[in-house]
Design a protein around this motif. Structure first.
Motif, PDB file in Angstrom:
ATOM      1  N   UNK A  82     -41.761 -31.507   7.160  1.00 59.60           N
ATOM      2  CA  UNK A  82     -42.096 -30.376   7.780  1.00 59.60           C
ATOM      3  C   UNK A  82     -41.439 -29.783   8.924  1.00 59.60           C
ATOM      4  N   UNK A  83     -40.518 -30.315   9.224  1.00 60.71           N
ATOM      5  CA  UNK A  83     -39.661 -29.609  10.375  1.00 60.71           C
ATOM      6  C   UNK A  83     -38.983 -28.377  10.212  1.00 60.71           C
ATOM      7  N   UNK A  84     -39.180 -27.638  11.057  1.00 57.06           N
ATOM      8  CA  UNK A  84     -38.807 -25.975  11.110  1.00 57.06           C
ATOM      9  C   UNK A  84     -40.044 -25.144  11.083  1.00 57.06           C
ATOM     10  N   UNK A  85     -41.144 -25.536  10.594  1.00 58.67           N
ATOM     11  CA  UNK A  85     -42.703 -24.831  10.759  1.00 58.67           C
ATOM     12  C   UNK A  85     -42.784 -24.595  12.389  1.00 58.67           C
ATOM     13  N   UNK A  86     -43.094 -23.107  12.369  1.00 58.24           N
ATOM     14  CA  UNK A  86     -43.413 -22.807  13.779  1.00 58.24           C
ATOM     15  C   UNK A  86     -45.216 -22.907  13.704  1.00 58.24           C
TER      16      UNK A  86
END
Length: 120
Positions: A82-86
């Motif tokens: 899920x990295x990159x989700x703000x």
């Protein structure tokens, strides 16, 4: 969510929120990691707190969770998939640690998220 990789420095006292916990309403200062304001929105029976912080006019808000009095940006605690989700805001947390949050898609649409912690 996975383990916490670092501890942000506490912010100046003028940028800290407060929470009340326990039956006696003990107040605890909440740090704001890099933000300029914000608010705690919800607390569960385990004294886990979620909310948001502001990051200035040119940056979006970030969702925050507090462990004790130290705040962490929720999007830094996501697993590799899920990295990159703000994550812009954390609205609620239940007694199992699941967090109702929101993100803003590239087209400007606000999208709800349900974040579920993984066992350590």
């Amino acid at each position: 969510m996975s383990g916490i990789t670092g501890t942000p420095p506490p912010s100046p006292p003028s940028r800290q929120g407060r929470r009340r916990s326990g039956r006696r309403g003990r107040r605890t200062a909440l740090s704001s990691p890099g933000g300029i304001g914000g608010a705690a929105r919800a607390i569960n029976e385990r004294d886990q707190i979620v909310g948001f912080q502001g990051r200035g006019l040119s940056n979006p808000e970030r969702a925050i969770t507090w462990y004790g009095s130290t705040g962490y940006q929720l999007d830094t605690l996501l697993d590799d998939e899920s990295r990159g989700i703000v994550i812009n805001d954390a609205l609620d947390i239940n007694d199992h640690g699941q967090i109702l949050a929101t993100t803003v898609l590239s087209n400007g649409t606000r999208q709800p998220l349900l974040l579920t912690p993984r066992p350590c």
